[in-house]
Scaffold this active site. Structure first.
Site, PDB file in Angstrom:
ATOM      1  N   LYS A 151       0.845  -1.197   0.000  1.00 40.87           N
ATOM      2  CA  LYS A 151       0.000   0.000   0.000  1.00 40.87           C
ATOM      3  C   LYS A 151       0.880   1.247   0.000  1.00 40.87           C
ATOM      4  CE  LYS A 151      -3.420   0.403   2.894  1.00 40.87           C
ATOM      5  NZ  LYS A 151      -4.197   0.330   4.154  1.00 40.87           N
ATOM      6  N   HIS A 211      -0.586   4.190   0.898  1.00 39.36           N
ATOM      7  CA  HIS A 211      -1.297   5.148   1.750  1.00 39.36           C
ATOM      8  C   HIS A 211      -1.500   4.502   3.121  1.00 39.36           C
ATOM      9  CE1 HIS A 211      -4.350   2.515  -0.047  1.00 39.36           C
ATOM     10  NE2 HIS A 211      -5.055   2.718   1.062  1.00 39.36           N
TER      11      HIS A 211
END
Length: 216
Positions: free
Chosen positions: A102, A104
């Site tokens: 990821k 974020h």
């Protein structure tokens, strides 16, 4: 055959995780049995499975201080095992990876406790080609952890190829320099089939399969 091996195989049979018949594997081999850990699909089944793992791990005397589950099937297995050890009075940190990193939130591909400086037990369902386990080993080392051992539910104990007489588990263990512990193996499966009236008819196909592909 030890009690936890018998208990595991009966649990797998009852959950339909262990099936007998004729199954074409990814390798192209036609196997008289098939194991699918995805059928341990309830809290009770997972708890009982985790207890079998813990018994096998304790019997082997493995030395570790963190449990790691490779995505995807290793995640619930490692989680259930950490919970089982908590019930037994041992608090263990838990970590696992996601398939795609990821960019974020917390970011990265690792979730859970830090691996840095810890001896890591990798928990998965089986070692087929060893690809997923090798990826997990690389992830652990990159995060500063030290792979300590690998625990799987079932070791098929069959040769990787005609050119390589080692089983996938033996090959990974040799490459990584760490033990691989299975809750049960092909030998246990044969013994189990011999004691179960409903499975006696599968003993001959199992013996023939082991004679052709077994790691002796």
């Amino acid at each position: 055959m030890t009690e936890h091996r018998q208990r595991f195989l009966q649990l797998a049979l009852d959950a339909d995780a262990l099936r007998f018949g004729e199954f074409t594997l990814k390798s192209g081999r036609v196997s008289p049995y098939f194991f699918n850990a995805g059928r341990f699909d309830s809290g009770t089944r997972m708890a009982r499975l985790a207890a079998c793992y813990a018994d096998a791990i304790d019997q082997a005397g493995l030395d570790f201080d963190l449990v790691f589950g490779p995505a995807y099937k290793g995640i619930p297995l490692a989680t259930a095992l950490a919970c089982e050890y908590a019930h037994r009075g041992r608090e263990l940190p838990l970590a696992f990876n996601r398939k795609e990193a990821k960019d974020h939130g917390e970011g990265g591909s690792l979730i859970g406790a830090s691996l840095a400086g810890r001896r890591v037990l990798i928990v998965d369902d089986v070692i087929t080609a060893g690809t997923a386990i090798r990826e997990a080993l690389a992830i652990i080392r990159a995060a500063g952890g030290k792979p300590a051992a690998i625990a799987v539910a079932l070791d098929r104990q069959e040769i990787a190829s005609e050119q390589d007489p080692r089983s996938a588990a033996q090959a990974v263990a040799a490459e990584a320099g760490i033990p691989v512990v299975a809750v049960a193996g092909m030998d246990d499966l044969l013994a189990f089939a011999g004691t179960n009236p409903e499975l006696v008819g599968f003993q001959e196909p199992l013996l023939a399969y082991r004679a052709r592909y077994g790691n002796h």
